[in-house]
Design a protein around this motif. Structure first.
Motif, short mmCIF file in Angstrom:
data_model
loop_
_atom_site.label_atom_id
_atom_site.label_comp_id
_atom_site.label_asym_id
_atom_site.label_seq_id
_atom_site.Cartn_x
_atom_site.Cartn_y
_atom_site.Cartn_z
N LYS A 105 0.61 4.47 7.51
CA LYS A 105 -0.57 4.43 6.65
C LYS A 105 -0.16 4.34 5.18
O LYS A 105 -0.70 3.53 4.43
CB LYS A 105 -1.43 5.68 6.88
CG LYS A 105 -2.68 5.72 6.03
CD LYS A 105 -3.45 7.00 6.29
CE LYS A 105 -4.63 7.13 5.35
NZ LYS A 105 -5.33 8.40 5.52
N ARG A 106 0.81 5.19 4.76
CA ARG A 106 1.27 5.14 3.37
C ARG A 106 1.88 3.79 3.04
O ARG A 106 1.66 3.24 1.96
CB ARG A 106 2.29 6.25 3.12
CG ARG A 106 1.65 7.56 2.75
CD ARG A 106 2.71 8.53 2.43
NE ARG A 106 3.33 8.80 3.74
CZ ARG A 106 4.04 9.84 4.05
NH1 ARG A 106 4.33 10.71 3.17
NH2 ARG A 106 4.52 10.01 5.25
N SER A 107 2.64 3.23 3.97
CA SER A 107 3.24 1.92 3.75
C SER A 107 2.18 0.84 3.60
O SER A 107 2.28 -0.03 2.73
CB SER A 107 4.19 1.56 4.90
OG SER A 107 5.21 2.49 5.00
N MET A 108 1.17 0.92 4.45
CA MET A 108 0.09 -0.08 4.38
C MET A 108 -0.70 0.05 3.09
O MET A 108 -1.06 -0.95 2.47
CB MET A 108 -0.84 0.05 5.60
CG MET A 108 -0.17 -0.24 6.93
SD MET A 108 0.51 -1.89 7.03
CE MET A 108 -0.97 -2.84 7.15
N VAL A 109 -0.98 1.28 2.66
CA VAL A 109 -1.70 1.50 1.41
C VAL A 109 -0.86 0.99 0.24
O VAL A 109 -1.37 0.31 -0.66
CB VAL A 109 -2.07 2.99 1.23
CG1 VAL A 109 -2.52 3.29 -0.19
CG2 VAL A 109 -3.15 3.39 2.22
N SER A 113 -1.84 -2.06 -2.12
CA SER A 113 -1.89 -1.85 -3.57
C SER A 113 -1.02 -2.87 -4.29
O SER A 113 -1.42 -3.42 -5.32
CB SER A 113 -1.45 -0.42 -3.90
OG SER A 113 -1.39 -0.24 -5.28
N PHE A 114 0.17 -3.13 -3.76
CA PHE A 114 1.08 -4.09 -4.37
C PHE A 114 0.49 -5.49 -4.34
O PHE A 114 0.56 -6.23 -5.33
CB PHE A 114 2.43 -4.05 -3.65
CG PHE A 114 3.42 -5.04 -4.16
CD1 PHE A 114 4.05 -4.84 -5.38
CD2 PHE A 114 3.72 -6.18 -3.42
CE1 PHE A 114 4.97 -5.76 -5.87
CE2 PHE A 114 4.64 -7.09 -3.89
CZ PHE A 114 5.26 -6.89 -5.12
N ILE A 115 -0.08 -5.86 -3.20
CA ILE A 115 -0.64 -7.21 -3.06
C ILE A 115 -1.90 -7.37 -3.90
O ILE A 115 -2.12 -8.42 -4.51
CB ILE A 115 -0.92 -7.53 -1.58
CG1 ILE A 115 0.40 -7.67 -0.84
CG2 ILE A 115 -1.75 -8.78 -1.42
CD1 ILE A 115 0.27 -7.80 0.66
N SER A 116 -2.72 -6.33 -3.97
CA SER A 116 -4.00 -6.46 -4.67
C SER A 116 -3.90 -6.25 -6.17
O SER A 116 -4.83 -6.57 -6.90
CB SER A 116 -5.02 -5.47 -4.08
OG SER A 116 -4.60 -4.15 -4.33
#
Length: 142
Positions: A105-109, A113-116
């Motif tokens: 979950k932390r990795s996906m968030v 965040s990095f992509i957006s």
């Protein structure tokens, strides 16, 4: 060892492994319920599906291991396998799974965040420009 006794021991061990698998499946179901927190009606449906799958699994194991002969030691094998799993492995499995899911979950968030972030930056720049134009137009109307 007598062939019949060795066959019964083998069936008992197969049923024990089946009980361990049922314990693992139960833990996965508990984790799923903890994460998604279903409503009351969904819980009834999920419980019914859980028990249906468990029943089909138990029947399949008994059918494949013992030609669907119901003996006391088959049920004892399932119960003892489930008990052993719950006492020895359940806590560890749940902890590792929850930590893994939190890490994912932390990795996906972080990835989101990095992509957006470039899109958010562009949005903020465009929004400031639009607000500046709106303020300029409102100023000229007065």
């Amino acid at each position: 060892m007598d062939s019949a006794i060795s066959n019964q021991v083998l069936v008992f061990l197969i049923c024990m492994y089946g009980g361990i698998f049922l314990g693992l499946f139960y833990d996965i179901y508990r984790i799923f319920r903890r994460i998604f927190r279903p409503k009351k009606k969904a819980t009834y449906i999920e419980d019914a599906l859980f028990w249906l799958i468990c029943s089909l699994f138990v029947f399949s194991v008994i059918f494949l291991a013992n030609y669907a002969e119901l003996r006391f030691y088959t049920f004892l094998g399932f119960i003892s396998g489930f008990y052993i799993y719950m006492k020895l492995f359940s806590f560890v499995f749940i902890r590792i799974t929850i930590k893994t899911l939190r890490c994912i979950k932390r990795s996906m968030v972080g990835l989101f965040s990095f992509i957006s972030s470039p899109f958010l930056l562009a949005y903020n720049i465009v929004a400031r420009q639009i607000n500046g134009v709106k303020n300029l137009l409102n100023f000229r109307k007065k």
